[in-house]
Motif scaffolding. Structure first.
Motif, short mmCIF file in Angstrom:
data_model
loop_
_atom_site.label_atom_id
_atom_site.label_comp_id
_atom_site.label_asym_id
_atom_site.label_seq_id
_atom_site.Cartn_x
_atom_site.Cartn_y
_atom_site.Cartn_z
N ARG A 79 -5.50 16.43 7.82
CA ARG A 79 -6.90 16.37 7.40
C ARG A 79 -7.53 15.10 7.99
N GLU A 80 -8.30 15.29 9.04
CA GLU A 80 -8.85 14.16 9.79
C GLU A 80 -9.73 13.26 8.92
N GLU A 81 -10.61 13.87 8.10
CA GLU A 81 -11.53 13.06 7.31
C GLU A 81 -10.78 12.23 6.26
N LEU A 82 -9.71 12.78 5.71
CA LEU A 82 -8.94 12.05 4.70
C LEU A 82 -8.14 10.91 5.33
N MET A 83 -7.61 11.16 6.52
CA MET A 83 -6.90 10.09 7.21
C MET A 83 -7.87 8.98 7.61
N GLY A 84 -9.11 9.37 7.93
CA GLY A 84 -10.13 8.36 8.24
C GLY A 84 -10.44 7.49 7.04
N GLU A 85 -10.47 8.08 5.84
CA GLU A 85 -10.69 7.31 4.62
C GLU A 85 -9.57 6.30 4.39
N ASP A 100 -2.26 2.08 -5.17
CA ASP A 100 -2.06 3.52 -5.07
C ASP A 100 -3.17 4.10 -4.19
N THR A 101 -2.90 5.23 -3.56
CA THR A 101 -3.93 5.94 -2.78
C THR A 101 -3.85 7.42 -3.10
N ALA A 102 -4.93 8.12 -2.78
CA ALA A 102 -4.96 9.56 -3.03
C ALA A 102 -4.02 10.27 -2.06
N GLY A 103 -3.38 11.31 -2.55
CA GLY A 103 -2.54 12.12 -1.68
C GLY A 103 -3.41 12.84 -0.66
N ARG A 104 -2.92 12.89 0.56
CA ARG A 104 -3.71 13.53 1.61
C ARG A 104 -2.77 14.17 2.62
N LEU A 105 -3.13 15.35 3.08
CA LEU A 105 -2.35 16.01 4.12
C LEU A 105 -2.58 15.30 5.44
N LEU A 161 0.85 -1.19 0.00
CA LEU A 161 0.00 0.00 0.00
C LEU A 161 0.89 1.24 0.00
N MET A 162 0.72 2.08 -1.02
CA MET A 162 1.53 3.30 -1.13
C MET A 162 0.72 4.49 -0.61
N ILE A 163 1.29 5.22 0.34
CA ILE A 163 0.60 6.36 0.94
C ILE A 163 1.53 7.56 0.98
N GLY A 164 0.95 8.74 1.20
CA GLY A 164 1.75 9.96 1.29
C GLY A 164 0.92 11.18 0.97
N VAL A 165 1.53 12.34 1.13
CA VAL A 165 0.83 13.59 0.87
C VAL A 165 0.79 13.86 -0.63
N ASN A 166 0.02 14.87 -1.03
CA ASN A 166 -0.11 15.23 -2.44
C ASN A 166 1.27 15.58 -3.02
N GLY A 167 1.55 15.06 -4.19
CA GLY A 167 2.77 15.43 -4.90
C GLY A 167 4.04 14.80 -4.40
N GLN A 184 4.93 14.21 8.89
CA GLN A 184 4.25 13.23 8.05
C GLN A 184 4.53 11.81 8.53
N VAL A 185 5.80 11.54 8.85
CA VAL A 185 6.15 10.20 9.33
C VAL A 185 5.42 9.90 10.64
N GLU A 186 5.34 10.88 11.50
CA GLU A 186 4.69 10.67 12.80
C GLU A 186 3.21 10.35 12.65
#
Length: 397
Positions: free
Chosen positions: A289-295, A281-286, A196-202, A329-331
Protein backbone atom coordinates in the motif's frame (compact mmCIF):
# COMPACT_ATOMS: atom_id res chain seq x y z
CA UNK A 1 -71.77 -68.09 6.15
CA UNK A 2 -72.83 -64.48 6.43
CA UNK A 3 -73.07 -62.40 3.25
CA UNK A 4 -72.27 -59.19 5.21
CA UNK A 5 -69.57 -57.20 3.44
CA UNK A 6 -66.45 -56.58 5.63
CA UNK A 7 -65.82 -53.02 6.77
CA UNK A 8 -62.97 -50.82 5.49
CA UNK A 9 -60.77 -51.41 8.56
CA UNK A 10 -61.00 -55.18 8.09
CA UNK A 11 -60.28 -54.89 4.35
CA UNK A 12 -57.24 -52.73 5.11
CA UNK A 13 -55.66 -54.73 7.96
CA UNK A 14 -57.35 -58.10 7.79
CA UNK A 15 -59.02 -59.83 10.61
CA UNK A 16 -55.92 -59.67 12.84
CA UNK A 17 -55.91 -55.91 12.64
CA UNK A 18 -59.57 -55.54 13.56
CA UNK A 19 -60.19 -53.19 16.43
CA UNK A 20 -60.65 -54.79 19.77
CA UNK A 21 -64.04 -54.50 21.39
CA UNK A 22 -64.36 -51.75 23.93
CA UNK A 23 -63.63 -52.94 27.47
CA UNK A 24 -66.59 -53.26 29.73
CA UNK A 25 -66.46 -51.41 33.01
CA UNK A 26 -68.02 -52.65 36.22
CA UNK A 27 -70.36 -49.97 37.44
CA UNK A 28 -69.57 -48.67 40.89
CA UNK A 29 -72.15 -47.46 43.32
CA UNK A 30 -71.82 -43.78 44.07
CA UNK A 31 -72.80 -42.77 47.60
CA UNK A 32 -75.68 -40.39 47.98
CA UNK A 33 -73.60 -37.77 49.84
CA UNK A 34 -69.80 -37.87 49.91
CA UNK A 35 -68.04 -37.62 53.25
CA UNK A 36 -66.66 -34.14 54.03
CA UNK A 37 -62.89 -33.89 53.52
CA UNK A 38 -60.67 -34.05 56.58
CA UNK A 39 -58.95 -30.78 57.43
CA UNK A 40 -55.17 -30.76 56.87
CA UNK A 41 -52.39 -29.37 54.72
CA UNK A 42 -52.82 -29.26 50.98
CA UNK A 43 -51.29 -32.25 49.24
CA UNK A 44 -47.77 -31.73 47.78
CA UNK A 45 -47.83 -31.02 44.03
CA UNK A 46 -44.62 -32.03 42.24
CA UNK A 47 -42.97 -29.47 39.96
CA UNK A 48 -43.90 -29.90 36.34
CA UNK A 49 -41.02 -31.12 34.17
CA UNK A 50 -39.16 -28.38 32.25
CA UNK A 51 -40.43 -27.60 28.80
CA UNK A 52 -38.46 -29.38 26.10
CA UNK A 53 -35.79 -27.23 24.38
CA UNK A 54 -36.15 -27.05 20.59
CA UNK A 55 -33.42 -28.88 18.71
CA UNK A 56 -32.15 -25.70 17.10
CA UNK A 57 -32.04 -23.76 20.37
CA UNK A 58 -28.55 -23.53 21.95
CA UNK A 59 -28.22 -25.16 25.37
CA UNK A 60 -27.98 -22.86 28.37
CA UNK A 61 -24.43 -21.80 29.23
CA UNK A 62 -22.66 -24.11 31.62
CA UNK A 63 -20.17 -23.14 34.31
CA UNK A 64 -17.12 -21.17 33.13
CA UNK A 65 -14.05 -23.03 32.01
CA UNK A 66 -11.40 -23.67 34.62
CA UNK A 67 -8.71 -25.24 32.48
CA UNK A 68 -5.19 -23.79 32.80
CA UNK A 69 -5.29 -22.66 29.16
CA UNK A 70 -8.49 -20.68 29.78
CA UNK A 71 -7.12 -19.15 32.97
CA UNK A 72 -3.95 -18.09 31.18
CA UNK A 73 -6.00 -16.36 28.49
CA UNK A 74 -8.13 -14.30 30.87
CA UNK A 75 -5.79 -13.73 33.80
CA UNK A 76 -3.42 -10.81 33.89
CA UNK A 77 -0.36 -11.83 31.92
CA UNK A 78 1.88 -10.81 34.79
CA UNK A 79 0.24 -13.22 37.25
CA UNK A 80 1.25 -16.84 37.07
CA UNK A 81 -1.83 -19.10 37.17
CA UNK A 82 -1.96 -20.95 40.49
CA UNK A 83 -0.82 -24.54 40.48
CA UNK A 84 -3.31 -27.29 41.14
CA UNK A 85 -3.94 -28.06 44.81
CA UNK A 86 -1.33 -30.44 46.16
CA UNK A 87 0.93 -30.09 43.11
CA UNK A 88 4.07 -27.95 43.19
CA UNK A 89 4.48 -25.40 40.41
CA UNK A 90 6.67 -26.65 37.58
CA UNK A 91 8.20 -23.65 35.83
CA UNK A 92 9.29 -24.31 32.26
CA UNK A 93 12.66 -23.11 31.07
CA UNK A 94 12.95 -21.06 27.92
CA UNK A 95 14.21 -23.95 25.77
CA UNK A 96 11.27 -26.13 26.87
CA UNK A 97 8.84 -23.36 25.91
CA UNK A 98 10.66 -22.83 22.62
CA UNK A 99 10.63 -26.54 21.77
CA UNK A 100 6.95 -26.76 22.66
CA UNK A 101 6.16 -23.71 20.55
CA UNK A 102 8.09 -25.03 17.56
CA UNK A 103 6.64 -28.52 17.84
CA UNK A 104 4.37 -28.13 14.82
CA UNK A 105 7.32 -27.03 12.70
CA UNK A 106 9.65 -29.75 14.00
CA UNK A 107 7.01 -32.49 13.70
CA UNK A 108 6.20 -31.56 10.11
CA UNK A 109 9.86 -31.36 9.16
CA UNK A 110 10.74 -34.56 11.02
CA UNK A 111 7.91 -36.54 9.43
CA UNK A 112 8.98 -35.42 5.96
CA UNK A 113 12.62 -36.34 6.60
CA UNK A 114 11.66 -39.73 8.02
CA UNK A 115 9.61 -40.49 4.92
CA UNK A 116 12.71 -39.89 2.78
CA UNK A 117 15.30 -41.72 4.86
CA UNK A 118 14.70 -45.27 6.01
CA UNK A 119 18.22 -46.58 6.69
CA UNK A 120 19.25 -46.70 3.08
CA UNK A 121 22.27 -45.54 1.14
CA UNK A 122 22.35 -41.91 0.15
CA UNK A 123 22.02 -41.48 -3.60
CA UNK A 124 21.29 -38.60 -5.95
CA UNK A 125 17.54 -39.27 -6.04
CA UNK A 126 17.33 -39.19 -2.24
CA UNK A 127 19.23 -35.91 -2.10
CA UNK A 128 16.87 -34.33 -4.63
CA UNK A 129 13.90 -35.51 -2.60
CA UNK A 130 15.40 -34.10 0.60
CA UNK A 131 16.05 -30.75 -1.04
CA UNK A 132 12.39 -30.53 -2.06
CA UNK A 133 11.32 -31.33 1.51
CA UNK A 134 13.52 -28.59 2.97
CA UNK A 135 12.30 -25.98 0.48
CA UNK A 136 8.68 -26.89 1.24
CA UNK A 137 9.49 -26.37 4.94
CA UNK A 138 10.29 -22.71 4.10
CA UNK A 139 13.98 -23.07 4.94
CA UNK A 140 14.88 -21.40 1.65
CA UNK A 141 16.66 -22.58 -1.48
CA UNK A 142 20.12 -21.54 -0.28
CA UNK A 143 19.85 -23.38 3.03
CA UNK A 144 18.33 -26.45 1.39
CA UNK A 145 21.17 -26.55 -1.15
CA UNK A 146 23.83 -26.11 1.55
CA UNK A 147 22.42 -29.02 3.57
CA UNK A 148 22.18 -31.39 0.60
CA UNK A 149 25.68 -30.45 -0.55
CA UNK A 150 27.07 -31.21 2.92
CA UNK A 151 25.43 -34.63 2.86
CA UNK A 152 26.61 -35.25 -0.70
CA UNK A 153 30.19 -34.47 0.30
CA UNK A 154 30.30 -36.41 3.55
CA UNK A 155 27.78 -39.26 3.26
CA UNK A 156 27.16 -39.99 -0.41
CA UNK A 157 26.67 -43.70 -1.18
CA UNK A 158 26.78 -44.50 2.54
CA UNK A 159 24.02 -45.75 4.77
CA UNK A 160 22.21 -42.88 6.48
CA UNK A 161 19.25 -42.47 8.82
CA UNK A 162 16.82 -39.66 9.48
CA UNK A 163 18.65 -38.98 12.78
CA UNK A 164 21.87 -38.38 10.84
CA UNK A 165 20.06 -35.96 8.56
CA UNK A 166 18.55 -34.10 11.53
CA UNK A 167 22.03 -33.63 13.02
CA UNK A 168 23.36 -32.16 9.76
CA UNK A 169 20.23 -30.02 9.43
CA UNK A 170 20.62 -28.59 12.96
CA UNK A 171 24.28 -27.76 12.32
CA UNK A 172 23.55 -26.01 9.02
CA UNK A 173 20.58 -24.06 10.43
CA UNK A 174 22.70 -22.88 13.35
CA UNK A 175 25.44 -21.83 10.92
CA UNK A 176 22.94 -19.63 9.04
CA UNK A 177 21.33 -18.15 12.15
CA UNK A 178 24.38 -17.53 14.32
CA UNK A 179 25.48 -14.31 12.55
CA UNK A 180 22.00 -12.71 12.94
CA UNK A 181 21.36 -13.68 16.57
CA UNK A 182 22.22 -10.31 18.05
CA UNK A 183 20.70 -8.70 21.15
CA UNK A 184 19.02 -5.31 21.02
CA UNK A 185 21.59 -2.97 22.54
CA UNK A 186 20.22 0.15 24.21
CA UNK A 187 22.69 3.02 23.88
CA UNK A 188 22.45 4.85 27.20
CA UNK A 189 24.12 7.91 25.65
CA UNK A 190 20.96 8.48 23.62
CA UNK A 191 18.12 9.67 25.87
CA UNK A 192 15.54 8.78 24.97
CA UNK A 193 16.58 5.74 22.94
CA UNK A 194 13.75 5.76 20.39
CA UNK A 195 12.39 2.41 19.20
CA UNK A 196 9.93 2.48 16.30
CA UNK A 197 7.78 -0.64 15.93
CA UNK A 198 6.49 -1.36 12.42
CA UNK A 199 4.82 -4.24 10.59
CA UNK A 200 1.71 -5.43 8.81
CA UNK A 201 -1.73 -5.73 10.41
CA UNK A 202 -1.94 -8.41 13.09
CA UNK A 203 1.78 -9.10 13.31
CA UNK A 204 1.82 -8.48 17.07
CA UNK A 205 3.39 -5.01 17.30
CA UNK A 206 1.38 -3.68 20.23
CA UNK A 207 1.70 -6.88 22.27
CA UNK A 208 5.43 -6.98 21.58
CA UNK A 209 5.74 -3.37 22.80
CA UNK A 210 4.08 -4.36 26.08
CA UNK A 211 6.42 -7.30 26.56
CA UNK A 212 9.49 -5.18 25.77
CA UNK A 213 8.29 -2.47 28.14
CA UNK A 214 8.01 -5.04 30.89
CA UNK A 215 11.52 -6.37 30.25
CA UNK A 216 13.05 -2.90 30.17
CA UNK A 217 11.19 -1.89 33.33
CA UNK A 218 12.60 -4.90 35.14
CA UNK A 219 16.05 -3.71 34.13
CA UNK A 220 15.36 -0.44 35.95
CA UNK A 221 14.96 1.74 32.87
CA UNK A 222 12.41 4.55 32.64
CA UNK A 223 10.02 3.88 29.76
CA UNK A 224 7.53 5.94 27.80
CA UNK A 225 5.09 4.54 25.23
CA UNK A 226 3.45 6.30 22.30
CA UNK A 227 0.17 5.01 20.86
CA UNK A 228 0.99 5.80 17.24
CA UNK A 229 -1.61 3.38 15.83
CA UNK A 230 -4.19 6.15 15.66
CA UNK A 231 -6.34 4.22 13.17
CA UNK A 232 -7.60 1.76 15.80
CA UNK A 233 -9.12 2.87 19.07
CA UNK A 234 -8.59 -0.66 20.39
CA UNK A 235 -4.84 -0.40 19.79
CA UNK A 236 -4.71 2.85 21.78
CA UNK A 237 -6.61 1.26 24.67
CA UNK A 238 -4.43 -1.85 24.54
CA UNK A 239 -1.24 0.20 24.81
CA UNK A 240 -2.71 2.20 27.69
CA UNK A 241 -3.35 -1.06 29.55
CA UNK A 242 0.26 -2.08 28.98
CA UNK A 243 1.33 1.32 30.27
CA UNK A 244 -0.64 0.78 33.47
CA UNK A 245 0.85 -2.67 33.94
CA UNK A 246 4.43 -1.52 33.44
CA UNK A 247 4.13 1.88 35.09
CA UNK A 248 5.02 3.65 31.83
CA UNK A 249 3.23 6.85 30.76
CA UNK A 250 1.49 6.60 27.39
CA UNK A 251 1.26 9.46 24.93
CA UNK A 252 -2.08 9.07 23.16
CA UNK A 253 -4.51 11.07 21.07
CA UNK A 254 -8.10 10.37 19.97
CA UNK A 255 -8.54 7.81 17.19
CA UNK A 256 -8.02 9.39 13.81
CA UNK A 257 -5.39 11.89 15.00
CA UNK A 258 -2.27 12.55 12.94
CA UNK A 259 0.28 9.84 13.73
CA UNK A 260 3.32 11.93 12.78
CA UNK A 261 2.18 14.76 15.08
CA UNK A 262 1.79 12.30 17.93
CA UNK A 263 5.29 10.93 17.31
CA UNK A 264 6.70 14.48 17.39
CA UNK A 265 4.99 15.19 20.72
CA UNK A 266 6.15 11.87 22.19
CA UNK A 267 9.82 12.41 21.32
CA UNK A 268 9.65 15.98 22.62
CA UNK A 269 8.09 14.95 25.94
CA UNK A 270 10.35 11.94 26.44
CA UNK A 271 13.36 14.19 25.87
CA UNK A 272 12.06 16.78 28.34
CA UNK A 273 11.49 14.07 30.96
CA UNK A 274 14.89 12.48 30.32
CA UNK A 275 13.36 9.07 29.70
CA UNK A 276 15.68 6.15 28.95
CA UNK A 277 13.52 4.55 26.26
CA UNK A 278 10.61 5.67 24.10
CA UNK A 279 8.74 2.97 22.18
CA UNK A 280 6.46 4.21 19.40
CA UNK A 281 3.68 2.02 18.06
CA UNK A 282 2.51 2.44 14.46
CA UNK A 283 -0.54 1.36 12.52
CA UNK A 284 -0.35 -1.97 10.74
CA UNK A 285 0.05 -1.54 7.03
CA UNK A 286 0.48 -3.84 4.08
CA UNK A 287 3.81 -3.42 2.37
CA UNK A 288 2.13 -3.01 -1.05
CA UNK A 289 0.00 0.00 0.00
CA UNK A 290 1.94 2.97 -1.33
CA UNK A 291 0.00 5.66 0.54
CA UNK A 292 0.39 3.85 3.88
CA UNK A 293 4.10 3.35 3.39
CA UNK A 294 4.34 7.05 2.57
CA UNK A 295 2.69 7.87 5.92
CA UNK A 296 5.28 5.72 7.70
CA UNK A 297 8.09 7.60 5.98
CA UNK A 298 6.49 10.86 7.16
CA UNK A 299 6.47 9.63 10.77
CA UNK A 300 10.20 8.92 10.53
CA UNK A 301 10.93 12.36 9.00
CA UNK A 302 9.04 14.10 11.79
CA UNK A 303 10.88 12.12 14.50
CA UNK A 304 14.18 13.25 12.98
CA UNK A 305 13.12 16.89 13.33
CA UNK A 306 13.35 16.46 17.10
CA UNK A 307 16.36 14.12 17.12
CA UNK A 308 18.24 13.67 13.82
CA UNK A 309 19.71 10.36 15.02
CA UNK A 310 16.28 8.87 15.83
CA UNK A 311 14.71 6.40 15.56
CA UNK A 312 17.67 4.55 17.00
CA UNK A 313 16.08 1.15 16.36
CA UNK A 314 13.38 0.34 13.82
CA UNK A 315 12.03 -3.10 14.61
CA UNK A 316 9.92 -5.03 12.13
CA UNK A 317 7.57 -7.56 13.72
CA UNK A 318 6.97 -10.60 11.53
CA UNK A 319 4.13 -13.07 11.96
CA UNK A 320 5.64 -16.52 11.37
CA UNK A 321 2.31 -17.85 10.10
CA UNK A 322 2.59 -15.72 6.96
CA UNK A 323 5.37 -17.94 5.62
CA UNK A 324 6.94 -16.78 2.37
CA UNK A 325 5.12 -13.45 2.46
CA UNK A 326 7.41 -12.46 5.33
CA UNK A 327 10.31 -12.29 2.85
CA UNK A 328 8.52 -9.58 0.88
CA UNK A 329 7.70 -7.68 4.06
CA UNK A 330 11.35 -7.58 5.09
CA UNK A 331 12.36 -6.39 1.63
CA UNK A 332 9.81 -3.55 1.29
CA UNK A 333 9.86 -2.32 4.89
CA UNK A 334 13.65 -2.40 4.78
CA UNK A 335 13.69 -0.18 1.71
CA UNK A 336 11.07 2.31 2.94
CA UNK A 337 11.66 2.46 6.71
CA UNK A 338 15.27 1.40 7.25
CA UNK A 339 14.65 -1.71 9.35
CA UNK A 340 17.46 -2.31 11.84
CA UNK A 341 16.23 -5.55 13.43
CA UNK A 342 13.53 -8.20 13.47
CA UNK A 343 11.12 -9.67 16.00
CA UNK A 344 9.52 -12.96 14.90
CA UNK A 345 6.18 -13.66 16.59
CA UNK A 346 3.64 -16.51 16.69
CA UNK A 347 6.14 -19.29 16.10
CA UNK A 348 3.91 -21.48 18.27
CA UNK A 349 0.99 -21.16 15.84
CA UNK A 350 2.55 -22.47 12.65
CA UNK A 351 4.39 -25.32 11.01
CA UNK A 352 6.35 -22.78 8.95
CA UNK A 353 8.93 -21.71 11.51
CA UNK A 354 11.66 -22.44 8.97
CA UNK A 355 10.91 -19.11 7.29
CA UNK A 356 13.18 -17.44 9.84
CA UNK A 357 16.11 -19.39 8.39
CA UNK A 358 15.27 -18.22 4.87
CA UNK A 359 15.01 -14.58 6.05
CA UNK A 360 18.34 -14.76 7.85
CA UNK A 361 20.05 -16.32 4.84
CA UNK A 362 18.69 -13.75 2.39
CA UNK A 363 18.83 -10.47 4.34
CA UNK A 364 21.24 -10.96 7.22
CA UNK A 365 19.28 -8.56 9.46
CA UNK A 366 19.67 -8.97 13.23
CA UNK A 367 16.98 -11.09 14.86
CA UNK A 368 16.59 -9.62 18.34
CA UNK A 369 13.61 -11.50 19.78
CA UNK A 370 11.30 -14.40 19.03
CA UNK A 371 7.90 -15.13 20.52
CA UNK A 372 6.28 -18.51 21.14
CA UNK A 373 3.19 -17.54 23.12
CA UNK A 374 1.05 -14.79 24.63
CA UNK A 375 2.72 -14.55 28.02
CA UNK A 376 5.31 -11.94 28.91
CA UNK A 377 7.92 -14.65 29.41
CA UNK A 378 7.26 -16.06 25.93
CA UNK A 379 9.29 -13.32 24.21
CA UNK A 380 13.01 -13.91 24.58
CA UNK A 381 16.28 -12.86 22.96
CA UNK A 382 17.02 -15.00 19.94
CA UNK A 383 19.61 -17.79 20.33
CA UNK A 384 20.67 -19.62 17.15
CA UNK A 385 21.64 -22.92 18.76
CA UNK A 386 18.40 -23.22 20.74
CA UNK A 387 16.29 -22.49 17.67
CA UNK A 388 18.23 -24.94 15.48
CA UNK A 389 17.82 -27.78 17.95
CA UNK A 390 14.17 -27.00 18.67
CA UNK A 391 13.10 -26.87 15.02
CA UNK A 392 14.87 -30.14 14.21
CA UNK A 393 13.47 -31.93 17.25
CA UNK A 394 16.83 -32.20 19.01
CA UNK A 395 17.44 -32.16 22.74
CA UNK A 396 18.96 -29.28 24.61
CA UNK A 397 22.73 -29.72 24.85
Amino acid sequence: MSDKKPGFFQRLFGTQGAPLPAPTETPQKIPDSPAPPMPGPAPFAPEPPPAPVPADHPPPPGPPETTPDYIERIEDQFITPPAAVGEPAKPQGWFARLATGLRRSSDTLGTSITSVFTKRKLDAATLDELEDVLIQADLGVDTASAITETLRRDRFDKEISDADVRAVLAAEVEKVLDPVARPLVIDSAKKPFVILMIGVNGSGKTTTIGKLAQKFSREGRSIMLAAGDTFRAAAIEQLQVWGQRTGAPVIARPAGADASGLAFDAVTQATAENRDILIIDTAGRLQNREELMGELEKVIRVIKKVDPSAPHATLLTLDATTGQNALKQVEIFGQRAGVTGLVMTKLDGTARGGILVAIASRFGLPVHFIGVGEGVEDLEPFAASDFARAITGGAHP
